[in-house]
Design an enzyme around this catalytic site. Structure first.
Site, PDB file in Angstrom:
ATOM      1  N   ASN A  17      -0.323   5.324  14.475  1.00 50.15           N
ATOM      2  CA  ASN A  17      -1.855   5.987  14.731  1.00 50.15           C
ATOM      3  C   ASN A  17      -1.571   6.220  16.155  1.00 50.15           C
ATOM      4  O   ASN A  17      -0.525   5.719  17.417  1.00 50.15           O
ATOM      5  CB  ASN A  17      -2.770   5.279  13.983  1.00 50.15           C
ATOM      6  CG  ASN A  17      -2.664   4.171  14.615  1.00 50.15           C
ATOM      7  OD1 ASN A  17      -2.241   4.207  15.906  1.00 50.15           O
ATOM      8  ND2 ASN A  17      -3.229   3.033  14.038  1.00 50.15           N
ATOM      9  N   GLY A  48      -6.803  11.028  12.645  1.00 46.99           N
ATOM     10  CA  GLY A  48      -7.843  11.056  11.515  1.00 46.99           C
ATOM     11  C   GLY A  48      -8.634  11.592  11.849  1.00 46.99           C
ATOM     12  O   GLY A  48      -7.350  12.642  11.299  1.00 46.99           O
ATOM     13  N   ASP A  69      -1.299   4.484   4.958  1.00 51.20           N
ATOM     14  CA  ASP A  69      -0.500   3.537   4.159  1.00 51.20           C
ATOM     15  C   ASP A  69      -0.479   4.720   2.697  1.00 51.20           C
ATOM     16  O   ASP A  69       0.386   5.265   2.788  1.00 51.20           O
ATOM     17  CB  ASP A  69      -0.604   2.453   3.659  1.00 51.20           C
ATOM     18  CG  ASP A  69      -1.108   0.731   5.094  1.00 51.20           C
ATOM     19  OD1 ASP A  69      -0.773   1.031   6.174  1.00 51.20           O
ATOM     20  OD2 ASP A  69      -1.442   0.966   4.510  1.00 51.20           O
ATOM     21  N   ASN A 100       0.563  -1.142   0.354  1.00 55.41           N
ATOM     22  CA  ASN A 100      -0.398  -0.101  -0.200  1.00 55.41           C
ATOM     23  C   ASN A 100       0.724   1.384   0.266  1.00 55.41           C
ATOM     24  O   ASN A 100       0.603   1.907  -0.430  1.00 55.41           O
ATOM     25  CB  ASN A 100      -0.632  -0.111   1.182  1.00 55.41           C
ATOM     26  CG  ASN A 100      -2.357  -0.680   1.181  1.00 55.41           C
ATOM     27  OD1 ASN A 100      -1.939  -1.446  -0.104  1.00 55.41           O
ATOM     28  ND2 ASN A 100      -3.048  -0.967   2.106  1.00 55.41           N
TER      29      ASN A 100
HETATM   30  O1  RIB Z   1      -2.946  -0.845   6.493  1.00 46.81           O
HETATM   31  C1  RIB Z   1      -3.864  -1.497   5.912  1.00 46.81           C
HETATM   32  C2  RIB Z   1      -3.620  -2.686   5.070  1.00 46.81           C
HETATM   33  O2  RIB Z   1      -3.630  -3.667   6.469  1.00 46.81           O
HETATM   34  C3  RIB Z   1      -4.364  -3.929   4.270  1.00 46.81           C
HETATM   35  O3  RIB Z   1      -4.179  -3.843   2.990  1.00 46.81           O
HETATM   36  C4  RIB Z   1      -4.289  -5.196   4.637  1.00 46.81           C
HETATM   37  O4  RIB Z   1      -3.152  -6.244   3.973  1.00 46.81           O
HETATM   38  C5  RIB Z   1      -3.139  -5.387   6.034  1.00 46.81           C
HETATM   39  O5  RIB Z   1      -2.022  -4.908   5.831  1.00 46.81           O
END
Ligand code: RIB
Ligand code: NA
Length: 296
Positions: free
Chosen positions: A182, A214, A245, A43
């Site tokens: 976070n 958030g 991410d 991500n």
């Molecule tokens: O941070 C989100 C991610 O956490 C998701 O895409 C999932 O795969 C987990 O790794």
């Protein structure tokens, strides 16, 4: 050589949309199922690439359909996959429940992400050639620690998202240039309830600390400074999966262009805000032009 190198996890997200989280022993109906390339590492790599950065990925997938799908996603986003190993374990999966109010709960089965536990020559040379190394905690902590030490020894800036939160070796934070937890992760790592106190404790070894909160905005502490709050970009969330991410990826892309810390944080916030208005992790991430348009 990539300017941003992400060492991290790649999972296929198996996502169920449902009215609420099921209780133990309960059978309930979901309303939709989808599969989306995810994993905190993948991500962040995709978010940084879409934000305009030159990105490489160090990870591991299995010799299976899910692994091929993740590799294709990275390549489609123009990410260098020279360091993506195919190993003898199934590709990681994340089993995600997303409720109608946009909350989620995630169970990760690591599989391939927990193979390849030591730094190898491919990883070392990729780290040496990078400007920034970005890590999370879905690969073994020992590998993360080794990579951080190697990066620091070679003058490579490091960014760590301590998620999912895990106890860290006491001297590890000294190797981190920018720590991006976070609120819950920050308090748990620091062992306190107050986020400002957590920022001070986590920043004691010299890291810049950016706590994502958030809709309450970002709390930032630079070395030698005082904690300050940058207000949130407020939107109505559909699915917050991967928002953190997305924030980190866009932040790193802006920092790689020598943007100021506040401008990079703003770009991260805008990218994350866009991503929560759409379903899924990578499926929701904006491209550079969309981020620029929203920045105004
Ligand atoms: O941070 C989100 C991610 O956490 C998701 O895409 C999932 O795969 C987990 O790794
Ligand atoms: Na989303």
């Amino acid at each position: 050589m990539s300017s941003i190198l992400v060492l991290g996890s790649a999972n296929l997200d198996l996502v169920v949309r449902q009215p609420r989280i099921a209780r133990p022993g309960e059978t309930m109906f979901g309303t939709a199922f989808s599969t989306v390339p995810g994993g905190k590492g993948l991500n962040q790599a995709v978010a940084a690439a879409r934000a305009g950065a030159d990105v490489g990925f160090l990870g591991a997938v299995g010799d299976d359909e899910f692994g091929r799908r993740l590799r294709t996603q990275l390549e489609t986003d123009g990410i260098d996959t020279t360091g993506l190993a195919t190993v003898d374990q199934p590709t990681g999966t994340a089993h995600i429940a997303v409720t109608d109010d946009g909350e989620n709960s995630i169970v990760v089965v690591s599989g391939a992400n927990h193979v390849q536990v030591a730094l190898d020559d491919t990883m070392r040379s990729a780290i040496e050639g990078a400007r920034t190394l970005v890590l999370q905690l879905e690969r073994p902590v020992s590998l993360v620690a080794e990579a951080l030490a190697y990066a620091q020894a070679h003058g490579v800036r490091t960014v760590l998202t301590p998620a999912p939160v895990a106890p860290l070796p006491s001297d590890l934070l000294a190797l981190v240039t920018v720590l991006v937890p976070n609120a819950r992760e920050a308090c748990e790592l620091a062992g306190v309830d107050d986020e400002f106190a957590a920022a001070r404790i986590l920043g004691e070894q010299g890291s810049t600390v950016i706590i994502t909160r958030g809709s309450r905005g970002v709390l930032v502490l630079e070395p030698g400074g005082e904690p300050r709050v940058l207000p949130a970009v407020v939107v109505e969330p559909v699915d917050t999966t991967g928002a953190g991410d997305t924030f980190t990826g866009a932040l790193c892309a802006w920092l790689a262009e020598d943007a100021s810390l506040d401008d990079a944080i703003r770009a991260g916030q805008v990218a994350a805000a866009i991503s929560v208005t759409r379903p899924g992790a990578t499926s929701a991430m904006p491209g550079r032009s969309e981020i620029l348009a929203a920045l105004g």
